[in-house]
Design a protein around this motif. Structure first.
Motif, short mmCIF file in Angstrom:
data_model
loop_
_atom_site.label_atom_id
_atom_site.label_comp_id
_atom_site.label_asym_id
_atom_site.label_seq_id
_atom_site.Cartn_x
_atom_site.Cartn_y
_atom_site.Cartn_z
N ARG A 298 0.84 -1.20 0.00
CA ARG A 298 0.00 0.00 0.00
C ARG A 298 0.87 1.24 0.00
NH1 ARG A 298 -2.77 4.42 0.81
NH2 ARG A 298 -4.58 4.42 2.21
N ASP A 299 0.83 2.03 -1.09
CA ASP A 299 1.58 3.28 -1.14
C ASP A 299 0.92 4.33 -0.26
OD1 ASP A 299 3.51 2.37 -2.90
OD2 ASP A 299 2.55 3.20 -4.69
N LEU A 300 1.73 5.04 0.49
CA LEU A 300 1.28 6.16 1.30
C LEU A 300 1.92 7.43 0.78
CD1 LEU A 300 1.66 4.44 4.77
CD2 LEU A 300 -0.51 4.99 3.65
N HIS A 301 1.15 8.52 0.73
CA HIS A 301 1.58 9.73 0.03
C HIS A 301 1.69 10.94 0.97
CE1 HIS A 301 -0.36 7.13 -2.98
NE2 HIS A 301 0.52 7.63 -3.83
N ILE A 302 2.53 11.86 0.54
CA ILE A 302 2.61 13.17 1.19
C ILE A 302 2.50 14.25 0.12
CG2 ILE A 302 3.96 12.39 3.15
CD1 ILE A 302 5.71 14.52 0.62
N ASP A 303 2.11 15.45 0.57
CA ASP A 303 2.19 16.66 -0.24
C ASP A 303 3.14 17.60 0.48
OD1 ASP A 303 0.27 15.73 -2.08
OD2 ASP A 303 -1.37 16.54 -0.87
N ALA A 304 4.15 18.09 -0.24
CA ALA A 304 5.16 18.95 0.38
C ALA A 304 5.03 20.38 -0.14
CB ALA A 304 6.56 18.42 0.08
N PHE A 305 5.12 21.34 0.76
CA PHE A 305 5.06 22.76 0.44
C PHE A 305 6.29 23.44 1.03
CE2 PHE A 305 0.84 21.02 0.57
CZ PHE A 305 0.22 21.52 -0.55
N TYR A 306 6.94 24.29 0.24
CA TYR A 306 8.19 24.88 0.69
C TYR A 306 8.43 26.20 -0.04
CZ TYR A 306 9.27 22.02 -3.41
OH TYR A 306 9.25 21.42 -4.66
N PRO A 307 9.26 27.07 0.52
CA PRO A 307 9.51 28.37 -0.10
C PRO A 307 10.17 28.24 -1.47
CG PRO A 307 10.19 28.38 2.20
CD PRO A 307 9.89 26.95 1.84
N VAL A 308 9.81 29.13 -2.37
CA VAL A 308 10.40 29.17 -3.70
C VAL A 308 11.91 29.38 -3.58
CG1 VAL A 308 10.53 30.51 -5.84
CG2 VAL A 308 8.31 29.99 -4.82
N ASN A 309 12.65 28.67 -4.45
CA ASN A 309 14.11 28.82 -4.53
C ASN A 309 14.81 28.45 -3.24
OD1 ASN A 309 13.88 29.81 -7.20
ND2 ASN A 309 13.55 31.89 -6.44
#
Length: 332
Positions: free
Chosen positions: A77-88
């Motif tokens: 079973r694949d488990l997923h994340i969504d990552a958010f981070y500052p540009v550059n």
């Protein structure tokens, strides 16, 4: 044995790997429980708070996203994340602190998209913010979710160079059931009995700060309303696969209050006016104070339980969180 029985048996084995301790499997229905959504919570809360609005800010132009990344595979079973981070951020010489965000929904419903608005705002403030999927009680019983999320913390350290993360400044934030999980993970870093055996096991699962948003700290406690099965099976009973009278050891094992010691990191408690949602908090603060561990409490008077999803509480929730994390991490 009939073909249907064989299929059902195969589904059971896939849904409940590692099932032990006589846990009941009646809650393992194999399909998502969609009862808790932002809109269902909004419809309920609006009856008593008619002026609220759903917090759904657009992705800030200063933030990048990497979506649907597999962080672990648990028994196929694949488990997923969504990552958010500052540009550059890759060109930034300074490593950034990271936050793992855990959604609520009674360990049985909800999904990681509910934490995206918060993650985006944390990224705007200089954090790598990651929302994580984990197995709910329709799919796998406790401690599967704990194993999953500890793997997500270890994933952050495994991928620290790619995302420019400081592995010594990782926080965990959760709301409601996610708050309970955040507090539990934060107080049990590297405890072998709760680590699980899959994904990035060479890394540490310890965190350096906890943000518990209306999450229970002790299941079996005079203030707790969890485990009331008088009308129907409660969400916690489904998750544990046993009532608190049948398997009290499990319920204590999953309570962050059980583990507070000198290695516990600083904690921010953000709470609604619903007292039972933070059962054990004051006892925990007493233990933290005795050990000299920093904590903060902010309560939103008259706020509904899922306040973090709505204006006017979303902005102060973000502000309290950022101020707390900046204070804790500036000392490292």
């Amino acid at each position: 044995m009939s073909k249907i029985a064989v299929i059902a048996g195969s589904l059971y084995l896939w849904l409940s790997p590692g099932l032990t301790m006589g846990q009941r499997t009646s809650g393992l229905i194999g399909v998502p429980d969609t009862s808790f959504t932002v809109h269902s919570a909004y419809s309920k809360a609006k009856k008593t708070h008619p002026d609220i609005r759903i917090a759904a800010p657009a992705l800030p132009p200063t933030v990048q996203a990497n979506l649907n990344v597999v962080y672990c595979n648990q028994n196929g079973r694949d488990l997923h994340i969504d990552a958010f981070y500052p540009v550059n951020q890759s060109t930034n010489r300074n490593q950034l602190p990271a936050v793992l965000l855990i959604h609520g929904g009674g360990w049985r419903s909800g999904d990681r998209s509910q934490q995206i608005p918060m993650a985006q705002q944390l990224a705007t403030n200089g954090y790598v913010a990651v929302t994580a999927e984990y197995r709910l009680s329709t799919e796998a019983l406790y401690p599967a979710a704990v194993h999953d999320l500890k793997a997500a913390i270890r994933w952050l350290r495994t991928n620290a160079r790619e995302y420019n993360i400081d592995p010594d400044r990782i926080a965990i934030l959760g709301c409601s059931a996610g708050g309970q999980l955040a507090a539990l993970l934060g107080t049990t870093g590297n405890r072998k009995e709760l680590e699980g055996t899959s994904c990035h096991t060479e890394q540490s699962s310890a965190v350096q700060a906890i943000v518990d948003v209306d999450g229970v700290l002790a299941f079996i406690h005079p203030e707790s309303g969890e485990g009331d099965d008088s009308r129907s099976t409660s969400a916690a009973t489904y998750w544990f696969g046993a009532s608190k009278t049948e398997k009290p050891k499990l319920w204590h094992e999953a309570s962050a209050l059980t583990y507070v010691d000198k290695s516990t990191p600083p904690i921010l408690f953000l709470n609604s006016s619903v007292d039972r949602m933070h059962a054990g908090r004051d006892d925990m603060i007493g233990k933290l104070n005795a050990l000299g561990i920093y904590s903060e409490v902010h309560t939103f008077a008259d706020a509904p339980h899922p306040f973090w999803l709505f204006h006017p509480w979303f902005e102060p929730t973000v502000s309290y969180t950022v101020n707390f994390l900046n204070k804790v991490f500036s000392k490292k």
